[in-house]
Scaffold this motif. Structure first.
Motif, PDB file in Angstrom:
ATOM      1  N   UNK A 346      12.279  -3.931 -17.909  1.00  0.00           N
ATOM      2  CA  UNK A 346      11.760  -2.928 -16.982  1.00  0.00           C
ATOM      3  C   UNK A 346      10.357  -3.261 -16.500  1.00  0.00           C
ATOM      4  N   UNK A 347       9.507  -3.751 -17.390  1.00  0.00           N
ATOM      5  CA  UNK A 347       8.115  -3.978 -17.019  1.00  0.00           C
ATOM      6  C   UNK A 347       7.928  -5.163 -16.075  1.00  0.00           C
ATOM      7  N   UNK A 348       9.016  -5.911 -15.802  1.00  0.00           N
ATOM      8  CA  UNK A 348       8.917  -7.065 -14.900  1.00  0.00           C
ATOM      9  C   UNK A 348       9.813  -6.916 -13.671  1.00  0.00           C
ATOM     10  N   UNK A 349      10.389  -5.748 -13.486  1.00  0.00           N
ATOM     11  CA  UNK A 349      11.349  -5.562 -12.397  1.00  0.00           C
ATOM     12  C   UNK A 349      10.738  -5.812 -11.021  1.00  0.00           C
ATOM     13  N   UNK A 350       9.555  -5.297 -10.785  1.00  0.00           N
ATOM     14  CA  UNK A 350       8.975  -5.418  -9.452  1.00  0.00           C
ATOM     15  C   UNK A 350       8.568  -6.852  -9.141  1.00  0.00           C
ATOM     16  N   UNK A 351       8.063  -7.578 -10.149  1.00  0.00           N
ATOM     17  CA  UNK A 351       7.703  -8.975  -9.888  1.00  0.00           C
ATOM     18  C   UNK A 351       8.940  -9.809  -9.581  1.00  0.00           C
ATOM     19  N   UNK A 352      10.016  -9.581 -10.302  1.00  0.00           N
ATOM     20  CA  UNK A 352      11.256 -10.300 -10.013  1.00  0.00           C
ATOM     21  C   UNK A 352      11.797  -9.894  -8.645  1.00  0.00           C
ATOM     22  N   UNK A 353      11.728  -8.604  -8.332  1.00  0.00           N
ATOM     23  CA  UNK A 353      12.169  -8.141  -7.018  1.00  0.00           C
ATOM     24  C   UNK A 353      11.355  -8.785  -5.903  1.00  0.00           C
ATOM     25  N   UNK A 354      10.069  -9.036  -6.156  1.00  0.00           N
ATOM     26  CA  UNK A 354       9.229  -9.672  -5.147  1.00  0.00           C
ATOM     27  C   UNK A 354       9.699 -11.091  -4.859  1.00  0.00           C
ATOM     28  N   UNK A 355      10.053 -11.849  -5.897  1.00  0.00           N
ATOM     29  CA  UNK A 355      10.584 -13.198  -5.680  1.00  0.00           C
ATOM     30  C   UNK A 355      11.918 -13.130  -4.936  1.00  0.00           C
ATOM     31  N   UNK A 356      12.724 -12.135  -5.257  1.00  0.00           N
ATOM     32  CA  UNK A 356      14.002 -11.945  -4.559  1.00  0.00           C
ATOM     33  C   UNK A 356      13.756 -11.689  -3.066  1.00  0.00           C
ATOM     34  N   UNK A 357      12.869 -10.755  -2.752  1.00  0.00           N
ATOM     35  CA  UNK A 357      12.552 -10.449  -1.363  1.00  0.00           C
ATOM     36  C   UNK A 357      11.931 -11.647  -0.663  1.00  0.00           C
ATOM     37  N   UNK A 358      11.046 -12.351  -1.357  1.00  0.00           N
ATOM     38  CA  UNK A 358      10.389 -13.512  -0.768  1.00  0.00           C
ATOM     39  C   UNK A 358      11.421 -14.563  -0.362  1.00  0.00           C
ATOM     40  N   UNK A 359      12.364 -14.838  -1.259  1.00  0.00           N
ATOM     41  CA  UNK A 359      13.414 -15.793  -0.934  1.00  0.00           C
ATOM     42  C   UNK A 359      14.259 -15.344   0.241  1.00  0.00           C
ATOM     43  N   UNK A 360      14.474 -14.032   0.359  1.00  0.00           N
ATOM     44  CA  UNK A 360      15.335 -13.512   1.422  1.00  0.00           C
ATOM     45  C   UNK A 360      14.728 -13.672   2.812  1.00  0.00           C
ATOM     46  N   UNK A 361      13.395 -13.642   2.914  1.00  0.00           N
ATOM     47  CA  UNK A 361      12.768 -13.622   4.242  1.00  0.00           C
ATOM     48  C   UNK A 361      11.949 -14.867   4.556  1.00  0.00           C
ATOM     49  N   UNK A 362      11.651 -15.705   3.577  1.00  0.00           N
ATOM     50  CA  UNK A 362      10.673 -16.780   3.781  1.00  0.00           C
ATOM     51  C   UNK A 362      11.077 -17.764   4.870  1.00  0.00           C
ATOM     52  N   UNK A 363      12.355 -18.127   4.938  1.00  0.00           N
ATOM     53  CA  UNK A 363      12.800 -19.148   5.887  1.00  0.00           C
ATOM     54  C   UNK A 363      13.301 -18.578   7.208  1.00  0.00           C
ATOM     55  N   UNK A 364      13.378 -17.255   7.312  1.00  0.00           N
ATOM     56  CA  UNK A 364      13.932 -16.647   8.532  1.00  0.00           C
ATOM     57  C   UNK A 364      13.101 -16.991   9.767  1.00  0.00           C
ATOM     58  N   UNK A 365      11.762 -16.870   9.741  1.00  0.00           N
ATOM     59  CA  UNK A 365      10.998 -17.218  10.945  1.00  0.00           C
ATOM     60  C   UNK A 365      11.202 -18.675  11.364  1.00  0.00           C
ATOM     61  N   UNK A 366      11.252 -19.580  10.390  1.00  0.00           N
ATOM     62  CA  UNK A 366      11.449 -20.997  10.711  1.00  0.00           C
ATOM     63  C   UNK A 366      12.817 -21.226  11.349  1.00  0.00           C
ATOM     64  N   UNK A 367      13.844 -20.600  10.776  1.00  0.00           N
ATOM     65  CA  UNK A 367      15.205 -20.801  11.295  1.00  0.00           C
ATOM     66  C   UNK A 367      15.342 -20.255  12.710  1.00  0.00           C
ATOM     67  N   UNK A 368      14.791 -19.085  12.961  1.00  0.00           N
ATOM     68  CA  UNK A 368      14.901 -18.517  14.305  1.00  0.00           C
ATOM     69  C   UNK A 368      14.082 -19.328  15.313  1.00  0.00           C
ATOM     70  N   UNK A 369      12.959 -19.912  14.860  1.00  0.00           N
ATOM     71  CA  UNK A 369      12.158 -20.746  15.749  1.00  0.00           C
ATOM     72  C   UNK A 369      12.878 -22.048  16.088  1.00  0.00           C
ATOM     73  N   UNK A 370      13.658 -22.573  15.141  1.00  0.00           N
ATOM     74  CA  UNK A 370      14.360 -23.843  15.345  1.00  0.00           C
ATOM     75  C   UNK A 370      15.717 -23.665  16.028  1.00  0.00           C
ATOM     76  N   UNK A 371      16.174 -22.427  16.172  1.00  0.00           N
ATOM     77  CA  UNK A 371      17.500 -22.203  16.748  1.00  0.00           C
ATOM     78  C   UNK A 371      17.584 -22.714  18.180  1.00  0.00           C
ATOM     79  N   UNK A 372      16.549 -22.464  18.977  1.00  0.00           N
ATOM     80  CA  UNK A 372      16.544 -22.932  20.357  1.00  0.00           C
ATOM     81  C   UNK A 372      16.574 -24.442  20.459  1.00  0.00           C
TER      82      UNK A 372
END
Length: 432
Positions: A346-372
């Motif tokens: 329980x005491x580490x839930x938010x830190x683990x959730x942060x890594x989860x969220x970070x992984x989910x969004x980190x590459x999205x800007x790069x991928x959308x920029x490279x799509x064109x």
């Protein structure tokens, strides 16, 4: 006739829907309803101010960049301070930034740099809010009904997203984007007020630590020491990026050239949203024993929308594909939350959730920029087939991790410092 007060009595709620869970679900419904309408309103506010598609992209990127930059810090802060205070502070920041955005739009004074700045403040608030909210939700339910609680929570979230997008689009057309942004600011104020009443007395006091950097290192050890955890996060970091590129860049183009325009594409996205609601409803009943095996197998259909756009299939077929994808993706979502709930202290839930969220969004800007550039180099159809292939490859790869295939559902919470289920616990149950 039943009195209204009787409907609010705890006895009327299921045993797993405690006070904190009910407040979290109600406040999440309110914010999701407002935020999904505000996404549409922000785009139209930029266009009405004289901007073009590139300016809309700049405003969207202004939200993503601070979200990526501050997520890990937000997770450490949420595990150090009372989570509900972090959530309320983030909601206050979102409320103020959206209210200022609304005033600028309503007075006709909005400038691109102002909209980018206010959107960036909203992204920073989200970076602190999301890990705190996930940690709070995961700690609000206990025992064998946890997955049902998560399914109901996600059903409320997805239903609000579908309704918010539809309502927001209609309101933008009827009264303009400024008033929709104002409504979103009010939604953050209401949700923050609800979250202020969360009870954190059941959460043990945090032991004094060595500071923010020590907390970040501790969170990294917790994340990196679990192959199932970092394996799935890496999988979704890549899969989310290519799916975002397909949906945000290629989808509208295919709709314009082959499906009849924005209307059919919006309909297909609506079917995806309806599928997520149906998937969450399914998960209120289904409890797969092998959580991550069942969830990961249900990620393979995430490749279908890109493949359908590559063909391209008729609108009716695309809507069917989007609905199926929404259902199966929600199976993964509930299974993933249940795995985090039972395996992470329980005491580490938010830190683990942060890594989860970070992984989910980190590459999205790069991928959308490279799509064109990818479309220019390879062509749109090969690029879409490439997106589908990447989803299949990374999903198949994560199934090579033994812990992903073998992690079993348990009902007892993990003790602090425990890394894996015991052999006896792992032997319970059959294939999900």
């Amino acid at each position: 006739m039943t009195a209204a007060s009787d409907l609010l009595r705890p006895s009327r709620r299921p045993s797993w829907a405690g006070r904190n869970y009910s407040l979290l679900t109600a406040s999440a419904f309110v914010t999701n309803l407002g935020s999904h309408g505000a996404l549409i309103a922000a785009a139209f506010a930029v266009l009405e101010a004289g901007g073009d598609g590139g300016d809309v992209g700049l405003v969207a990127a202004s939200r993503t960049l601070p979200l990526v930059l501050f997520l890990l810090i937000g997770g450490a802060v949420a595990d150090r301070l009372p989570r509900h205070r972090v959530m309320v502070a983030a909601n206050a920041l979102n409320c103020v930034s959206q209210a200022a955005f609304a005033v600028l739009v309503l007075t006709g004074e909005a400038r691109l740099w102002q909209m980018m700045l206010l959107t960036a403040l909203g992204g920073a608030g989200q970076a602190f809010f999301s890990p705190a909210a996930e940690g709070m939700l995961l700690s609000s339910v206990q025992g064998e009904q946890a997955s049902r609680a998560f399914a109901v929570f996600r059903m409320a979230m997805q239903g609000a997203a579908v309704g918010g997008a539809a309502l927001g689009g209609a309101m933008v057309a009827a009264i303009g984007p400024g008033w929709v942004l104002a409504a979103d600011a009010a939604a953050f104020a209401v949700a923050g007020s609800l979250r202020a009443f969360l009870d954190v007395s059941h959460i043990p006091a945090r032991a004094p630590g060595g500071g923010m950097l020590a907390d970040l290192r501790d969170g990294w050890r917790e994340f990196a020491g679990r192959p199932w955890l970092w394996g799935v996060v890496v999988q979704f970091s890549i899969a989310n990026a290519v799916v975002a590129a397909a949906d945000a860049v290629y989808g509208p183009l295919v709709a314009r050239d082959h499906l009849g325009g924005a209307g059919p594409w919006g309909l297909a996205l609506g079917f995806f949203g309806a599928g997520t609601v149906a998937g969450a409803l399914l998960m209120t009943r289904w409890k797969p024993r092998r959580l991550l095996l069942a969830g990961t197998l249900c990620v393979f259909p995430l490749a279908l929308p890109s493949a359908a756009l590559a063909v391209p299939v008729p609108v009716t077929v695309l809507c069917t594909v989007m609905f199926l994808t929404g259902v199966t993706l929600e199976v993964f979502g509930v299974s993933w939350m249940t795995a985090l709930h039972q395996e992470i202290p329980e005491e580490k839930l938010s830190r683990v959730a942060a890594y989860d969220w970070f992984g989910s969004v980190a590459l999205v800007p790069l991928a959308t920029a490279l799509a064109g550039p990818a479309e220019t180099t390879f062509g749109r159809t090969p690029a879409l087939w490439g997106c589908a292939a990447v989803v299949v490859i990374v999903t198949a790869a994560v199934l090579c991790v033994p812990d992903v295939r073998n992690l079993r559902r348990r009902t007892k919470p993990v003790a602090a410092g425990t890394r894996h289920a015991t052999e006896a616990e792992s032997a319970v149950g059959g294939v999900g």
